[in-house]
Design an enzyme around this catalytic site. Structure first.
Site, PDB file in Angstrom:
ATOM      1  N   TYR A 125       0.759  -1.171   0.013  1.00 16.73           N
ATOM      2  CA  TYR A 125      -0.144   0.228  -0.002  1.00 16.73           C
ATOM      3  C   TYR A 125       0.897   1.477  -0.177  1.00 16.73           C
ATOM      4  O   TYR A 125       0.332   2.473   0.092  1.00 16.73           O
ATOM      5  CB  TYR A 125      -0.867  -0.016   0.995  1.00 16.73           C
ATOM      6  CG  TYR A 125      -2.091  -0.700   0.958  1.00 16.73           C
ATOM      7  CD1 TYR A 125      -2.164  -2.083   0.607  1.00 16.73           C
ATOM      8  CD2 TYR A 125      -3.294  -0.212   1.137  1.00 16.73           C
ATOM      9  CE1 TYR A 125      -3.275  -2.868   0.410  1.00 16.73           C
ATOM     10  CE2 TYR A 125      -4.706  -0.695   0.923  1.00 16.73           C
ATOM     11  CZ  TYR A 125      -4.615  -2.059   0.651  1.00 16.73           C
ATOM     12  OH  TYR A 125      -5.477  -2.813   0.079  1.00 16.73           O
ATOM     13  N   LYS A 177       2.055 -15.012   3.433  1.00 17.52           N
ATOM     14  CA  LYS A 177       1.947 -15.838   2.240  1.00 17.52           C
ATOM     15  C   LYS A 177       3.198 -16.064   1.934  1.00 17.52           C
ATOM     16  O   LYS A 177       4.109 -15.877   0.911  1.00 17.52           O
ATOM     17  CB  LYS A 177       1.479 -15.068   1.270  1.00 17.52           C
ATOM     18  CG  LYS A 177       1.249 -15.683  -0.123  1.00 17.52           C
ATOM     19  CD  LYS A 177       0.245 -16.735  -0.308  1.00 17.52           C
ATOM     20  CE  LYS A 177       0.094 -17.502  -1.428  1.00 17.52           C
ATOM     21  NZ  LYS A 177      -0.805 -18.778  -1.667  1.00 17.52           N
TER      22      LYS A 177
END
Ligand code: NAD
Length: 343
Positions: A125, A177
């Protein structure tokens, strides 16, 4: 004269003024200690001073270090950056806390009580994105850079563990992840494991789960989770998922906690489709106000507000349209105030 706590109030856009009015009525009935400094932002800021985040609003939050805020629209065109992202950066609001608790039973999932802690400043972001032109296609290649730092990971993980311990939770789930994004989210998992060993082992449980498996487990058996902590993008997605488990956006509060300030808001946006029609559900913002009361060490008042919301929805059965009821925002607010005053 009881001690007052200065706080900035931003009504926001769309349904903002309606849900803020309803929330202030509840806070007044509770005799909450806030002394409001009203400021504008979003479209309101553009109208007032040509800036969605006017200097006076930033100055106010700098002074009070505490704000309750309605949803903000970022005007499309004009090159404005999102006010919400700017607020996060300006006040280093690194932790986004989104609790999801079933209040109206009988939905798809009952008795949900979990919290997503989202890292708010790093990851994908940070806005390092660009296109690469090939031949006559200016958007032939799109690239984005994500940055997670050891210090940033440690700060959010520490916050999540401390929050979990302080609120009597049993387990913190680290979502990552790291099997694919080995560096970008591997650092998050690795830092979590080190921090747990150093500070939290024996005080609370910890597990690590890959984000895709976490999404599936949240739908199959959400009760296995307690506090979930994760990086920015995964947190954004999973916190909306958990809002869906408890009846949607009208019931989802959020807190943005930082080193320099804390800002409380509903997770939903300005809902332009229903703005000005008295249809908005003010509960999400009211629950955010309850978190703000907890934050200023008035959990007694936060609990009274949550109990009154529960009774208004479930005993009095006063509900807005998004929850299948017929009440207007004002009718819900009046019923809630009666509950606060009369118990
Ligand atoms: P939204 O959350 O405003 O609305 C999505 C849907 O949910 C709409 O159908 C809306 O009517 C409904 N809804 C939302 N809140 C509700 C409530 N309290 N009661 C009943 N129904 C409710 O999302 P959007 O339409 O994608 O965004 C509208 C604007 O809000 C955009 O400009 C967006 O950038 C902004 N936004 C701001 C914030 C924030 O300030 N934190 C968050 C999200 C979106």
């Amino acid at each position: 004269m009881p001690q007052t706590i200065p706080a900035t109030l931003i009504e926001g856009d769309g349904i903002g003024p309606e849900i803020v009015d309803a929330t202030l009525a509840a806070l007044d009935a509770l005799q909450a200690p806030f002394e409001w400094d009203r400021q504008v932002a979003g479209l309101g800021g553009v109208k007032a001073s040509g800036d969605p985040l006017p200097a006076a609003t930033l100055d106010s939050i700098r002074k009070t270090r505490l704000a309750l805020k309605g949803p903000l629209e970022t005007p499309s065109g004009g090159g404005y950056r999102s006010s919400n992202v700017r607020l996060r950066e300006e006040f280093k609001l690194y932790a986004n806390l989104r609790p999801a608790r079933t209040i109206v039973p009988g939905g798809r999932f009952d008795k949900i009580d979990l919290v997503v802690v989202r890292e708010n400043l790093e990851g994908l972001y940070i806005g390092h994105e660009h296109y690469v032109q090939i031949d006559d296609d200016p958007h032939a290649v799109a690239m984005a850079t994500g940055i997670n730092t050891r210090a940033g990971c440690r700060r959010i993980l520490d916050y999540a563990f401390e929050y979990a311990v302080a609120t009597g939770r049993k387990k913190v789930t680290i979502v990552h992840k790291a099997n694919i994004m080995k560096a970008l989210t591997g650092i998050f998992k690795e830092t979590a494991e080190q921090l747990y060993e150093q500070k939290y082992q024996g005080r609370i449980g910890m597990e690590t789960v890959i984000v895709d498996a976490c999404a599936m487990k949240l739908v199959l058996n959400p009760w296995q989770f307690d506090v979930i902590v994760t990086t920015n993008l995964f947190g954004d997605i999973l916190s909306d998922l958990v809002a869906g488990l408890v009846g949607g956006l009208g019931m989802a509060p959020g807190a943005n906690i930082g080193t320099d300030a804390a800002i409380f808001e509903a997770v939903h946006g300005s809902a332009p489709d229903i703005a000005g029609q008295g249809k908005a559900n003010p509960v999400a913002l009211m629950l955010a106000a309850a978190m703000m009361l907890d934050h200023v060490q008035r959990k007694d008042l936060g609990d009274r507000l949550r109990t009154a919301i529960d009774a208004t929805l479930n005993v009095d059965q006063v509900r807005t349209g998004d929850l299948g009821g017929k009440a207007s925002t004002g009718e819900f607010s009046r019923a809630l105030v009666a509950r606060i005053v009369n118990g």
